[in-house]
Design a protein around this motif. Structure first.
Motif, mmCIF file in Angstrom:
data_model
loop_
_atom_site.group_PDB
_atom_site.id
_atom_site.type_symbol
_atom_site.label_atom_id
_atom_site.label_comp_id
_atom_site.label_asym_id
_atom_site.label_seq_id
_atom_site.Cartn_x
_atom_site.Cartn_y
_atom_site.Cartn_z
ATOM 1 N N ALA A 136 0.830 -1.203 0.000
ATOM 2 C CA ALA A 136 0.000 0.000 0.000
ATOM 3 C C ALA A 136 0.865 1.254 0.000
ATOM 4 C CB ALA A 136 -0.935 0.000 1.211
ATOM 5 N N VAL A 137 1.898 1.272 0.840
ATOM 6 C CA VAL A 137 2.786 2.448 0.894
ATOM 7 C C VAL A 137 3.512 2.628 -0.437
ATOM 8 C CG1 VAL A 137 4.874 3.361 1.994
ATOM 9 C CG2 VAL A 137 3.036 2.412 3.400
ATOM 10 N N LEU A 138 4.026 1.541 -1.011
ATOM 11 C CA LEU A 138 4.693 1.640 -2.313
ATOM 12 C C LEU A 138 3.730 2.102 -3.402
ATOM 13 C CD1 LEU A 138 6.997 -1.516 -2.212
ATOM 14 C CD2 LEU A 138 7.680 0.892 -1.975
ATOM 15 N N GLN A 139 2.496 1.616 -3.332
ATOM 16 C CA GLN A 139 1.469 2.028 -4.296
ATOM 17 C C GLN A 139 1.223 3.526 -4.199
ATOM 18 O OE1 GLN A 139 -0.243 0.046 -6.496
ATOM 19 N NE2 GLN A 139 -1.384 1.773 -7.273
ATOM 20 N N ILE A 140 1.116 4.040 -2.983
ATOM 21 C CA ILE A 140 0.851 5.467 -2.775
ATOM 22 C C ILE A 140 2.050 6.305 -3.220
ATOM 23 C CG2 ILE A 140 0.473 7.214 -0.976
ATOM 24 C CD1 ILE A 140 -1.329 5.042 0.409
ATOM 25 N N ILE A 141 3.268 5.845 -2.915
ATOM 26 C CA ILE A 141 4.462 6.573 -3.360
ATOM 27 C C ILE A 141 4.507 6.618 -4.888
ATOM 28 C CG2 ILE A 141 6.985 6.471 -3.485
ATOM 29 C CD1 ILE A 141 6.905 5.365 -0.580
ATOM 30 N N GLY A 142 4.261 5.478 -5.527
ATOM 31 C CA GLY A 142 4.237 5.433 -6.988
ATOM 32 C C GLY A 142 3.160 6.331 -7.565
ATOM 33 N N ALA A 143 2.008 6.382 -6.912
ATOM 34 C CA ALA A 143 0.907 7.220 -7.385
ATOM 35 C C ALA A 143 1.276 8.694 -7.292
ATOM 36 C CB ALA A 143 -0.361 6.939 -6.579
ATOM 37 N N VAL A 144 1.921 9.080 -6.197
ATOM 38 C CA VAL A 144 2.339 10.480 -6.048
ATOM 39 C C VAL A 144 3.370 10.839 -7.120
ATOM 40 C CG1 VAL A 144 3.569 12.097 -4.527
ATOM 41 C CG2 VAL A 144 1.748 10.640 -3.596
ATOM 42 N N LEU A 145 4.299 9.920 -7.390
ATOM 43 C CA LEU A 145 5.279 10.165 -8.454
ATOM 44 C C LEU A 145 4.592 10.293 -9.809
ATOM 45 C CD1 LEU A 145 8.194 7.790 -7.382
ATOM 46 C CD2 LEU A 145 8.148 10.293 -7.288
ATOM 47 N N ASN A 146 3.611 9.438 -10.069
ATOM 48 C CA ASN A 146 2.851 9.538 -11.323
ATOM 49 C C ASN A 146 2.151 10.888 -11.431
ATOM 50 O OD1 ASN A 146 3.415 7.159 -12.650
ATOM 51 N ND2 ASN A 146 1.685 6.064 -11.799
ATOM 52 N N LEU A 147 1.575 11.354 -10.336
ATOM 53 C CA LEU A 147 0.914 12.666 -10.342
ATOM 54 C C LEU A 147 1.913 13.786 -10.631
ATOM 55 C CD1 LEU A 147 -1.503 12.269 -7.306
ATOM 56 C CD2 LEU A 147 -2.167 12.548 -9.705
ATOM 57 N N LEU A 148 3.077 13.723 -9.991
ATOM 58 C CA LEU A 148 4.089 14.760 -10.211
ATOM 59 C C LEU A 148 4.627 14.738 -11.640
ATOM 60 C CD1 LEU A 148 6.100 14.521 -6.869
ATOM 61 C CD2 LEU A 148 4.601 16.390 -7.609
ATOM 62 N N ILE A 149 5.004 13.555 -12.103
ATOM 63 C CA ILE A 149 5.532 13.433 -13.464
ATOM 64 C C ILE A 149 4.452 13.787 -14.477
ATOM 65 C CG2 ILE A 149 6.410 11.787 -15.179
ATOM 66 C CD1 ILE A 149 7.828 10.369 -12.778
ATOM 67 N N ILE A 174 -6.183 5.733 -5.110
ATOM 68 C CA ILE A 174 -7.395 5.016 -4.710
ATOM 69 C C ILE A 174 -7.049 3.556 -4.385
ATOM 70 C CG2 ILE A 174 -9.632 4.156 -5.538
ATOM 71 C CD1 ILE A 174 -9.796 6.828 -7.172
ATOM 72 N N GLY A 175 -6.230 2.928 -5.246
ATOM 73 C CA GLY A 175 -5.824 1.547 -5.010
ATOM 74 C C GLY A 175 -5.007 1.391 -3.742
ATOM 75 N N GLY A 176 -4.097 2.330 -3.489
ATOM 76 C CA GLY A 176 -3.306 2.291 -2.265
ATOM 77 C C GLY A 176 -4.177 2.407 -1.034
ATOM 78 N N TYR A 177 -5.177 3.271 -1.093
ATOM 79 C CA TYR A 177 -6.140 3.401 0.001
ATOM 80 C C TYR A 177 -6.888 2.079 0.205
ATOM 81 C CZ TYR A 177 -10.455 4.581 2.434
ATOM 82 O OH TYR A 177 -11.512 4.582 3.306
ATOM 83 N N GLY A 178 -7.313 1.473 -0.910
ATOM 84 C CA GLY A 178 -8.035 0.206 -0.828
ATOM 85 C C GLY A 178 -7.198 -0.900 -0.209
#
Length: 143
Positions: free
Chosen positions: A13-26, A77-81
């Motif tokens: 979940a933490v890795l998913q959220i970190i990846g999601a934040v990076l995707n948002l930034l990039i 959303i997936g990381g939250y789930g």
């Protein structure tokens, strides 16, 4: 549903959220960069080779940016789930890991991208599916 989240699920979940934040930034930077290139391509340099290149690359960069932002939102959303042990979070993680395997196989067979990176992506996604398929992990998600 179990009251205790398995440690591996917390890590995913933490890795998913970190990846999601990076995707948002990039994605955000790509969208801004693509928009700037498109603007430059239609501004004062009209008719030059640089303007033509910017006019072609700008929309593509903006498209990648939009895809990155959408991917980042879905990732959050997936990381939250996963973090909250929602059944749909488990399903989303399985679907995205399977999609990653398929897209990396396509990349390997079409010789698009880095083969070594694609193989690593396949292995990691396979391990994620294997881990999420363990009975104690499925039980934690009510599966």
């Amino acid at each position: 549903m179990s009251n205790q989240r398995p440690t591996g699920v917390t890590i995913l979940a933490v890795l998913q959220i970190i990846g999601a934040v990076l995707n948002l930034l990039i994605g955000g930077f790509s969208l801004l960069f693509g928009g700037a290139m498109l603007t430059a391509g239609t501004a004062g340099t009209a008719g030059t080779a640089d303007a033509a290149a910017a006019a072609q690359i700008g929309p593509m960069m903006a498209g990648f940016g939009i895809a990155g932002i959408i991917s980042g939102i879905i990732g959050l959303i997936g990381g939250y789930g996963l973090f909250t042990l929602k059944g749909w979070g488990w399903t989303l993680a399985i679907v995205f890991a399977a999609w990653n395997i398929i897209s990396n196989l396509i990349a390997i067979f079409t010789k698009v991208g880095n083969v070594a990176g694609a193989i690593v992506g396949i292995v990691i996604s396979g391990l994620i599916i294997y881990y999420l398929s363990q009975s104690n992990v499925k039980r934690a998600f009510g599966k």
